[in-house]
Enzyme design. Structure first.
Site, PDB file in Angstrom:
ATOM      1  N   ASP A  24       1.317   6.867  -2.578  1.00  0.00           N
ATOM      2  CA  ASP A  24       2.476   7.046  -1.689  1.00  0.00           C
ATOM      3  C   ASP A  24       3.736   6.490  -2.330  1.00  0.00           C
ATOM      4  O   ASP A  24       3.775   5.333  -2.760  1.00  0.00           O
ATOM      5  CB  ASP A  24       2.226   6.355  -0.347  1.00  0.00           C
ATOM      6  CG  ASP A  24       1.228   7.100   0.508  1.00  0.00           C
ATOM      7  OD1 ASP A  24       1.406   8.311   0.706  1.00  0.00           O
ATOM      8  OD2 ASP A  24       0.261   6.469   0.973  1.00  0.00           O
ATOM      9  N   LYS A  55      -4.562  -5.341  -5.470  1.00  0.00           N
ATOM     10  CA  LYS A  55      -4.810  -4.222  -6.375  1.00  0.00           C
ATOM     11  C   LYS A  55      -5.071  -4.703  -7.802  1.00  0.00           C
ATOM     12  O   LYS A  55      -5.882  -4.130  -8.527  1.00  0.00           O
ATOM     13  CB  LYS A  55      -3.612  -3.277  -6.395  1.00  0.00           C
ATOM     14  CG  LYS A  55      -3.492  -2.333  -5.225  1.00  0.00           C
ATOM     15  CD  LYS A  55      -2.345  -1.354  -5.515  1.00  0.00           C
ATOM     16  CE  LYS A  55      -2.068  -0.422  -4.384  1.00  0.00           C
ATOM     17  NZ  LYS A  55      -0.975   0.522  -4.714  1.00  0.00           N
ATOM     18  N   ASP A  98      -0.141   4.353  -8.383  1.00  0.00           N
ATOM     19  CA  ASP A  98      -0.050   4.318  -6.932  1.00  0.00           C
ATOM     20  C   ASP A  98       0.079   5.762  -6.432  1.00  0.00           C
ATOM     21  O   ASP A  98       0.382   6.681  -7.208  1.00  0.00           O
ATOM     22  CB  ASP A  98       1.173   3.487  -6.538  1.00  0.00           C
ATOM     23  CG  ASP A  98       1.415   3.467  -5.056  1.00  0.00           C
ATOM     24  OD1 ASP A  98       0.475   3.162  -4.300  1.00  0.00           O
ATOM     25  OD2 ASP A  98       2.549   3.775  -4.641  1.00  0.00           O
ATOM     26  N   ASP A 102       5.549   1.591  -6.518  1.00  0.00           N
ATOM     27  CA  ASP A 102       6.818   1.575  -5.780  1.00  0.00           C
ATOM     28  C   ASP A 102       6.947   0.476  -4.734  1.00  0.00           C
ATOM     29  O   ASP A 102       7.998   0.377  -4.096  1.00  0.00           O
ATOM     30  CB  ASP A 102       7.013   2.928  -5.078  1.00  0.00           C
ATOM     31  CG  ASP A 102       6.179   3.046  -3.817  1.00  0.00           C
ATOM     32  OD1 ASP A 102       4.948   2.809  -3.889  1.00  0.00           O
ATOM     33  OD2 ASP A 102       6.744   3.350  -2.759  1.00  0.00           O
TER      34      ASP A 102
END
Length: 221
Positions: free
Chosen positions: A10, A150, A8, A173
């Site tokens: 961000d 995803k 990931d 996250d």
């Protein structure tokens, strides 16, 4: 031997204050296995990051709506319903929150992102009317077509690269990383991760943001 990665962006490759952590520019080009960037951001953002990192452009963008690996772009869903929901939201007094230029959505192909400052109740009402999901990444609300995740992008990317998805290790996250964690063989949630990501991950790092990602990568070596 190190495993291929799904990372990931961000909250995972960034600093606590925001922005890409400069240590990414040393860690990822030195990784001796494929690296796939998987993000909710619009398609050009992860492509640009790969370009500046000088690593192959392997990306899953817009929560799996766009997959780009080995010079092949797969757009898995159209944006008609998310865009219709966004228009209804604005017509009823809502504000996407990005200003007139709206560079957050200008190059987005399969979904619409809305600022977290938006009227969430009004947004969810419009989304429900058009059968659209609202995904809260902690950085924006995303209007997405149901079934786009995803994790599906991870499976597609793995197939193109000649790997089993279980060969990959993921770091993330937020709730939109849960499907990624379910698709791969091993997963790490960084310490700043939300509750859903932490519960879905195999490991939770002691460090937050890029500190946690580097901690995970060090354990894999």
């Amino acid at each position: 031997m190190v495993p291929p990665l799904v990372l990931d962006i961000d909250g995972t490759l960034t600093r606590a204050s925001g922005g890409i952590d400069p240590r990414v520019f040393e860690a990822l080009p030195a990784w001796d296995a494929p690296v796939v960037l998987a993000t909710g951001k619009a398609f050009p953002y992860p492509v640009a990051l790969c370009h500046f990192l000088q690593i192959p452009e392997r990306v899953i963008a817009e929560h799996g709506g766009v997959v780009y690996v080995d010079d092949e772009v797969r757009v898995t869903v159209d944006a008609d319903r998310p865009r219709a929901a966004a228009e209804a939201f604005v017509d009823r007094g809502g504000d996407l929150g990005w200003g007139a230029a709206d560079t957050v959505n200008r190059w987005r192909e399969t979904e619409v992102a809305v600022s977290l400052d938006a009227d969430e109740s009004l947004l969810r009402s419009a989304a429900a009317e058009f059968g659209v999901d609202v995904v809260d990444t902690g950085y924006a609300y995303h209007l997405v077509t149901p079934g786009v995740e995803k994790g599906d992008g991870v499976r597609s990317a793995a197939e193109t690269l000649g790997y089993d998805p279980a060969d990959f290790v993921a770091v993330g996250d937020s709730e939109n990383d849960v499907s990624t964690f379910e698709a791969v063989g091993e997963s790490f949630a960084v310490a700043n991760a939300d509750d859903r990501a932490r519960a879905a991950a195999d490991h939770v790092t002691e460090g937050a943001h890029m500190d946690g990602t580097l901690e995970a990568l060090a354990s894999l070596r």
